[in-house]
Design an enzyme around this catalytic site. Sequence first.
Site, PDB file in Angstrom:
ATOM      1  N   ASP A  93       0.747  -9.536   3.852  1.00  0.00           N
ATOM      2  CA  ASP A  93      -0.918  -8.950   3.410  1.00  0.00           C
ATOM      3  C   ASP A  93      -0.688  -9.471   2.372  1.00  0.00           C
ATOM      4  O   ASP A  93      -0.017  -9.183   1.450  1.00  0.00           O
ATOM      5  CB  ASP A  93      -0.812  -7.306   3.151  1.00  0.00           C
ATOM      6  CG  ASP A  93      -2.328  -6.956   2.844  1.00  0.00           C
ATOM      7  OD1 ASP A  93      -2.935  -7.276   3.242  1.00  0.00           O
ATOM      8  OD2 ASP A  93      -2.507  -6.769   1.154  1.00  0.00           O
ATOM      9  N   TYR A 150      -3.526 -12.139  -6.803  1.00  0.00           N
ATOM     10  CA  TYR A 150      -1.992 -11.486  -6.636  1.00  0.00           C
ATOM     11  C   TYR A 150      -1.503 -12.772  -7.151  1.00  0.00           C
ATOM     12  O   TYR A 150      -0.069 -12.842  -7.468  1.00  0.00           O
ATOM     13  CB  TYR A 150      -1.180 -11.253  -5.200  1.00  0.00           C
ATOM     14  CG  TYR A 150      -1.739  -9.727  -4.847  1.00  0.00           C
ATOM     15  CD1 TYR A 150      -2.375  -9.106  -5.123  1.00  0.00           C
ATOM     16  CD2 TYR A 150      -1.597  -8.818  -3.169  1.00  0.00           C
ATOM     17  CE1 TYR A 150      -3.599  -7.632  -4.598  1.00  0.00           C
ATOM     18  CE2 TYR A 150      -2.433  -8.355  -2.451  1.00  0.00           C
ATOM     19  CZ  TYR A 150      -3.397  -7.872  -3.784  1.00  0.00           C
ATOM     20  OH  TYR A 150      -3.530  -6.584  -3.126  1.00  0.00           O
ATOM     21  N   LYS A 168      -7.371 -11.596   1.082  1.00  0.00           N
ATOM     22  CA  LYS A 168      -8.625 -10.665   0.661  1.00  0.00           C
ATOM     23  C   LYS A 168      -9.104 -12.325  -0.302  1.00  0.00           C
ATOM     24  O   LYS A 168      -9.016 -12.736  -1.472  1.00  0.00           O
ATOM     25  CB  LYS A 168      -8.247  -9.710  -0.048  1.00  0.00           C
ATOM     26  CG  LYS A 168      -7.019  -9.160   0.858  1.00  0.00           C
ATOM     27  CD  LYS A 168      -7.085  -7.530  -0.270  1.00  0.00           C
ATOM     28  CE  LYS A 168      -5.935  -7.210   0.622  1.00  0.00           C
ATOM     29  NZ  LYS A 168      -4.613  -7.853   0.223  1.00  0.00           N
ATOM     30  N   HIS A 214     -12.564  -8.153  -0.485  1.00  0.00           N
ATOM     31  CA  HIS A 214     -11.202  -7.314  -1.076  1.00  0.00           C
ATOM     32  C   HIS A 214     -11.590  -5.853  -2.296  1.00  0.00           C
ATOM     33  O   HIS A 214     -11.516  -5.264  -2.247  1.00  0.00           O
ATOM     34  CB  HIS A 214     -10.975  -8.368  -2.785  1.00  0.00           C
ATOM     35  CG  HIS A 214      -9.339  -7.691  -2.699  1.00  0.00           C
ATOM     36  ND1 HIS A 214      -8.322  -8.657  -2.674  1.00  0.00           N
ATOM     37  CD2 HIS A 214      -8.981  -6.620  -2.930  1.00  0.00           C
ATOM     38  CE1 HIS A 214      -7.001  -7.770  -3.178  1.00  0.00           C
ATOM     39  NE2 HIS A 214      -7.723  -6.294  -3.201  1.00  0.00           N
TER      40      HIS A 214
HETATM   41  N1  NAP Z   1      -7.183  -4.072  -0.641  1.00  0.00           N
HETATM   42  C1  NAP Z   1      -6.022  -3.105  -1.586  1.00  0.00           C
HETATM   43  O1  NAP Z   1      -7.274  -3.061  -2.651  1.00  0.00           O
HETATM   44  C2  NAP Z   1      -5.291  -3.467  -2.333  1.00  0.00           C
HETATM   45  C3  NAP Z   1      -4.923  -2.825  -3.625  1.00  0.00           C
HETATM   46  C4  NAP Z   1      -3.541  -2.260  -4.050  1.00  0.00           C
HETATM   47  C5  NAP Z   1      -2.671  -2.424  -2.968  1.00  0.00           C
HETATM   48  N2  NAP Z   1      -3.015  -3.045  -1.723  1.00  0.00           N
HETATM   49  C6  NAP Z   1      -2.036  -3.841  -1.016  1.00  0.00           C
HETATM   50  O2  NAP Z   1      -0.654  -2.665  -0.154  1.00  0.00           O
HETATM   51  C7  NAP Z   1       0.729  -3.489  -0.881  1.00  0.00           C
HETATM   52  C8  NAP Z   1       0.945  -1.947  -0.765  1.00  0.00           C
HETATM   53  O3  NAP Z   1       0.978  -1.066  -2.131  1.00  0.00           O
HETATM   54  P1  NAP Z   1       1.843  -1.209  -3.338  1.00  0.00           P
HETATM   55  O4  NAP Z   1       2.043  -2.271  -3.686  1.00  0.00           O
HETATM   56  O5  NAP Z   1       0.170  -0.720  -4.090  1.00  0.00           O
HETATM   57  O6  NAP Z   1       2.464   0.272  -2.994  1.00  0.00           O
HETATM   58  P2  NAP Z   1       3.004   1.139  -2.184  1.00  0.00           P
HETATM   59  O7  NAP Z   1       3.376   0.210  -1.021  1.00  0.00           O
HETATM   60  O8  NAP Z   1       2.996   2.486  -2.321  1.00  0.00           O
HETATM   61  O9  NAP Z   1       4.734   1.012  -3.502  1.00  0.00           O
HETATM   62  C9  NAP Z   1       5.688   0.082  -3.392  1.00  0.00           C
HETATM   63  C10 NAP Z   1       6.745   0.395  -4.083  1.00  0.00           C
HETATM   64  O10 NAP Z   1       7.342   1.657  -3.631  1.00  0.00           O
HETATM   65  C11 NAP Z   1       8.741   0.720  -3.746  1.00  0.00           C
HETATM   66  N3  NAP Z   1       9.074   1.468  -2.408  1.00  0.00           N
HETATM   67  C12 NAP Z   1       9.491   0.677  -1.388  1.00  0.00           C
HETATM   68  N4  NAP Z   1       9.839   1.125  -0.726  1.00  0.00           N
HETATM   69  C13 NAP Z   1      10.848   2.391  -0.471  1.00  0.00           C
HETATM   70  C14 NAP Z   1      10.751   3.623  -0.231  1.00  0.00           C
HETATM   71  N5  NAP Z   1      11.181   3.334   1.331  1.00  0.00           N
HETATM   72  N6  NAP Z   1      11.155   4.173  -0.597  1.00  0.00           N
HETATM   73  C15 NAP Z   1      11.448   4.299  -2.189  1.00  0.00           C
HETATM   74  N7  NAP Z   1      10.508   3.543  -2.816  1.00  0.00           N
HETATM   75  C16 NAP Z   1      10.231   2.407  -1.936  1.00  0.00           C
HETATM   76  C17 NAP Z   1       8.993  -0.583  -3.871  1.00  0.00           C
HETATM   77  O11 NAP Z   1       9.919  -0.784  -5.059  1.00  0.00           O
HETATM   78  P3  NAP Z   1      10.810  -1.590  -4.954  1.00  0.00           P
HETATM   79  O12 NAP Z   1       9.572  -2.594  -4.736  1.00  0.00           O
HETATM   80  O13 NAP Z   1      11.781  -1.671  -5.596  1.00  0.00           O
HETATM   81  O14 NAP Z   1      11.446  -1.725  -2.938  1.00  0.00           O
HETATM   82  C18 NAP Z   1       7.101  -0.570  -4.842  1.00  0.00           C
HETATM   83  O15 NAP Z   1       7.818  -0.149  -5.851  1.00  0.00           O
HETATM   84  C19 NAP Z   1       0.422  -3.845  -1.706  1.00  0.00           C
HETATM   85  O16 NAP Z   1       1.732  -4.825  -2.641  1.00  0.00           O
HETATM   86  C20 NAP Z   1      -0.597  -5.040  -1.458  1.00  0.00           C
HETATM   87  O17 NAP Z   1      -0.423  -5.963  -0.542  1.00  0.00           O
HETATM   88  C21 NAP Z   1      -3.932  -3.972  -1.538  1.00  0.00           C
END
Ligand code: NAP
Length: 324
Positions: A46, A51, A80, A113
């Site tokens: 994704d 980003y 996006k 997005h």
């Molecule tokens: N469409 C939109 O507007 C939008 C908005 C936000 C995000 N997104 C997409 O969604 C993705 C995911 O959301 P996000 O990055 O905000 O947050 P997330 O996936 O909820 O959380 C990521 C965090 O969790 C940690 N983590 C990962 N696996 C883990 C596990 N098994 N145990 C404990 N901690 C863990 C990671 O640390 P480490 O890296 O140190 O493992 C990182 O700090 C984004 O990267 C992006 O691609 C889209």
Amino acid sequence: MSSSKSLLLNNNLEIPQLALGTYATSDEEIINVVETALTVGYRHIDCAWIYGNEKGIGQGLIKQLNKGEIKRSDLYLTSKLWCTFHKSERVRQQCLATINDLQCQYLDLFLIHWPFAFIDKDPSENNRDEIRLADEIDFIETWKAMELLIDEGLVKSIGLSNFNEEQIERILQICKYKPVVNQVEIHPYCPQIELENFCKKHQILLEAYAPLGAKDRSWKNENDPEILEDKTIKSIAEKYNVHPASILLHYIIDRNIICIVKSSNYQRIKDNFNLFQQNQFQLTQEDFNKIHDEIKIRFRYYKMTDAKDAKQHPFKDWQDFIPQ
Ligand SMILES: NC(=O)c1ccc[n+]([C@@H]2O[C@H](COP(=O)([O-])OP(=O)(O)OC[C@H]3O[C@@H](n4cnc5c(N)ncnc54)[C@H](OP(=O)(O)O)[C@@H]3O)[C@@H](O)[C@H]2O)c1
């Protein structure tokens, strides 16, 4: 081994249910992260222009593809369209720029997005942090330009991100191609049950972002509730003898929602994939009831408050709720 479970989109194409998130991973770091994730078995990545790391992702992809074990057609690449590119004449140009950076010939999925638009001042030097609303640009114009990308073969599917029900309805009224997904924040503090029901009715799949509560977000406030620390989630994790992250990922997977999880840590990239692949347990209806009955907190980690005055801000009615 590769990510095997896929879901069927409303255009009869398949989408792998697990995706690697790429937000907040630097251009340099992401090369190794992508290489690792593909080695571990992820096939769905994704991405987004905003980003700032699509060039690095492209380099990671090419490194893997050059090894000859994975073909482009094995991959599922999403990107996006950022809010500065909503004018119809900018949509194709931006899609081509992303395809060029990802070095991927076409996109499997391209999303709007956010429903609101920003002013696009200087096409060559677009400032990713600058937010100046352009309320006069309607996302209907953007959607029609997105549809042309399918006709031209630049993208296989198109969809939405952060759209509310009313906004989706407007797209459904005019579309030639239905949106295949709506990518939104989902976790037990923001369960999105109504949106899930609405999207089901229209054969639109939900994609969950921030399933673990984006714990390393730079805009964290001291008093923010952290879903990974939630006592109900922890008690269910104890029952299955797993980390709370596993419960939060199952909260998405077991609802047949596409799960986008970010990690740049080798072990966690692997653990998240294995959890999905091995599917050692499933949350029971009782677990879901416990989550929905006990957890009273309502909280969005991504509020986009910088754009709060946008006419098309999708969460105008949302209020965080943290019981005292
Ligand atoms: N469409 C939109 O507007 C939008 C908005 C936000 C995000 N997104 C997409 O969604 C993705 C995911 O959301 P996000 O990055 O905000 O947050 P997330 O996936 O909820 O959380 C990521 C965090 O969790 C940690 N983590 C990962 N696996 C883990 C596990 N098994 N145990 C404990 N901690 C863990 C990671 O640390 P480490 O890296 O140190 O493992 C990182 O700090 C984004 O990267 C992006 O691609 C889209």
